[in-house]
Design a protein around this motif. Structure first.
Motif, PDB file in Angstrom:
ATOM      1  N   THR A 256     -27.553   6.143   2.842  1.00 28.05           N
ATOM      2  CA  THR A 256     -26.561   7.052   3.533  1.00 28.05           C
ATOM      3  C   THR A 256     -25.441   6.360   3.556  1.00 28.05           C
ATOM      4  O   THR A 256     -24.201   6.754   2.873  1.00 28.05           O
TER       5      THR A 256
ATOM      6  N   TYR B 241     -29.827  12.668  11.353  1.00 24.96           N
ATOM      7  CA  TYR B 241     -30.601  13.104   9.964  1.00 24.96           C
ATOM      8  C   TYR B 241     -31.268  14.630  10.297  1.00 24.96           C
ATOM      9  O   TYR B 241     -30.723  15.813   9.682  1.00 24.96           O
TER      10      TYR B 241
ATOM     11  N   SER C  48     -29.457  14.700   4.756  1.00 25.36           N
ATOM     12  CA  SER C  48     -29.158  13.537   3.927  1.00 25.36           C
ATOM     13  C   SER C  48     -28.758  14.021   2.375  1.00 25.36           C
ATOM     14  O   SER C  48     -28.478  15.256   2.175  1.00 25.36           O
TER      15      SER C  48
ATOM     16  N   ASN D  70     -35.444   8.835   3.087  1.00 27.51           N
ATOM     17  CA  ASN D  70     -34.408   9.051   1.761  1.00 27.51           C
ATOM     18  C   ASN D  70     -35.317   8.960   0.580  1.00 27.51           C
ATOM     19  O   ASN D  70     -34.987   9.637  -0.386  1.00 27.51           O
TER      20      ASN D  70
END
Ligand code: HBI
Length: 372
Positions: free
Chosen positions: A31, A157, A176, A276
């Motif tokens: 991120t 998130y 994200s 992620n």
């Protein structure tokens, strides 16, 4: 203070548990990297403060010396507040204090008591991006106190992640995103499955290993080996499992390795704030099979871009793996292009920053010269 009212001058405080670029910082590393890169490409200035030894290809990082924070997730809900001697986090905060007048906004990515506690001591506003779900009562308490005094300054998130906190409604969900150009779609696949992430108990790797041992399907494992003892336990518990560990790879090398895998397995024991690795796999066309818990449950379209499985059920993983050919790999890539582009992520963060800097919600194009 920068003079161009259209561009922001931002100071990022990185996670203090490890050097950026090594995997030690977990998902928040991606991120920080993606956001910094994209903001700089769109005329904003970003400076990152991070522990010495951090490295990102093209982004300047101000290395800060000192001893790293203990990862909070191993400490339990009653953990006290701890800073090591010559704390790198303390040194990062002191550096930020000294240079704060050069920045419009400080963005804190450290999931630690100190930056929250110091917020009222700073003149420059601080936006806190919270990278995990609730971890301890002491942290919840200082966070609740901070968001009370500085409304609108908490970003997370996902909604699922926010709901683990008593101040859920005060959090801004930013989701994200990733730089799609770094991930190449592959329609073709081999037999191997893949598991990605920090190798630590909260990630539940043993369930993925148990599933592939039962099926006799090879499993590739990539990520930073955080907990050696935990890894050794898995190896001794499943001596004949068809697994191979490939270390922590850069994004470019990682996507080369995973793009032809049949599916990504995600086995979170905790409420994964986002996950992620799920969008990294989908970007390559790799379907995702995950426990229905935390961020992945909000990302995966069950039956379309992967399968959601009853949490902690190895049998559920096995059943889903046997169905994986039902998934269209191009649909996986499509979902990331539609929902998780980097430009959309940047716009969500800039809208959040504007709300903090201009609470009267004066749109950016009507900004006067920044405050005196
Ligand atoms: N622990 N104390 C502490 N501080 C962090 O910033 C932190 C952490 N544990 C994990 C972590 N950050 C990141 O890996 C998150 O992305 C999960």
């Amino acid at each position: 203070m920068n003079q161009n009212p259209q561009s922001l001058s931002l100071l990022f405080l990185s996670t203090p548990v490890g050097a950026l670029g090594t995997g030690e910082g977990g998902g928040v590393e991606l991120t920080i990297k993606n956001l910094a890169q994209d903001l700089r490409h769109t005329q904003h200035q970003v400076t990152i403060l991070a522990p010495s030894g951090s490295h990102f290809e093209e982004i300047p990082i101000e290395p800060i010396a000192g001893n790293r924070q203990i990862p909070v997730q191993g400490e339990g809900r009653n953990a006290g507040i701890y800073l090591p001697p010559n704390s790198v986090l303390g040194n990062m905060c002191d550096y930020a204090r000294q240079v704060q007048a050069d920045y419009d906004l400080i963005v804190n990515f450290a999931y630690d008591w100190l930056p929250f506690y110091l917020t009222p001591f700073f003149n420059t506003p601080i936006a806190h991006f919270i990278s995990m779900g609730s971890m301890s009562d002491a942290l919840d308490q200082i966070m609740a106190q901070t968001i009370e005094r500085f409304p609108g300054t908490f970003g997370v998130y996902t909604k699922t992640q926010a709901e683990t906190f008593p101040f859920a409604d005060a959090c801004r969900c930013l989701s994200s995103g990733l730089d799609l150009g770094l991930y190449e779609f592959s329609a073709a696949h081999e037999q191997s499955l893949v598991w990605l992430g920090r190798i630590a108990p909260e990630k539940g790797l043993e369930d993925a290993v148990a599933a592939v041992q039962q099926l006799g399907i090879p499993l590739k494992i990539f990520g930073w080996l955080q907990d050696q003892e935990y890894w050794q336990q898995i190896l001794s518990q499943y001596p004949n499992a068809p697994i191979e560990y490939g270390g922590f790879l850069s994004t470019t090398d990682l996507q080369q390795e995973i793009r032809r895998c049949r599916a990504l397995l995600m086995t979170p024991r905790w409420v994964e704030a986002f996950g992620n690795v799920a969008i990294e796999a989908l970007a390559c066309g790799v379907p995702v099979i995950s426990y229905q818990r935390g961020g992945p449950a909000e990302i995966i379209r069950d039956g379309e871009t992967g399968f959601l499985v009853q949490p902690d059920s190895v049998e559920g993983l096995v059943k889903a793996i046997n169905r994986i050919d039902e998934i269209d790999r191009w649909a996986c890539r499509q979902q990331v292009e539609t929902e998780y582009s980097l430009s959309a992520l940047r716009d969500r963060f800039l809208a959040w920053f504007d709300q903090i800097l201009y609470p009267s919600s004066v749109p950016p194009f009507q900004r006067g010269v920044r405050g005196g």
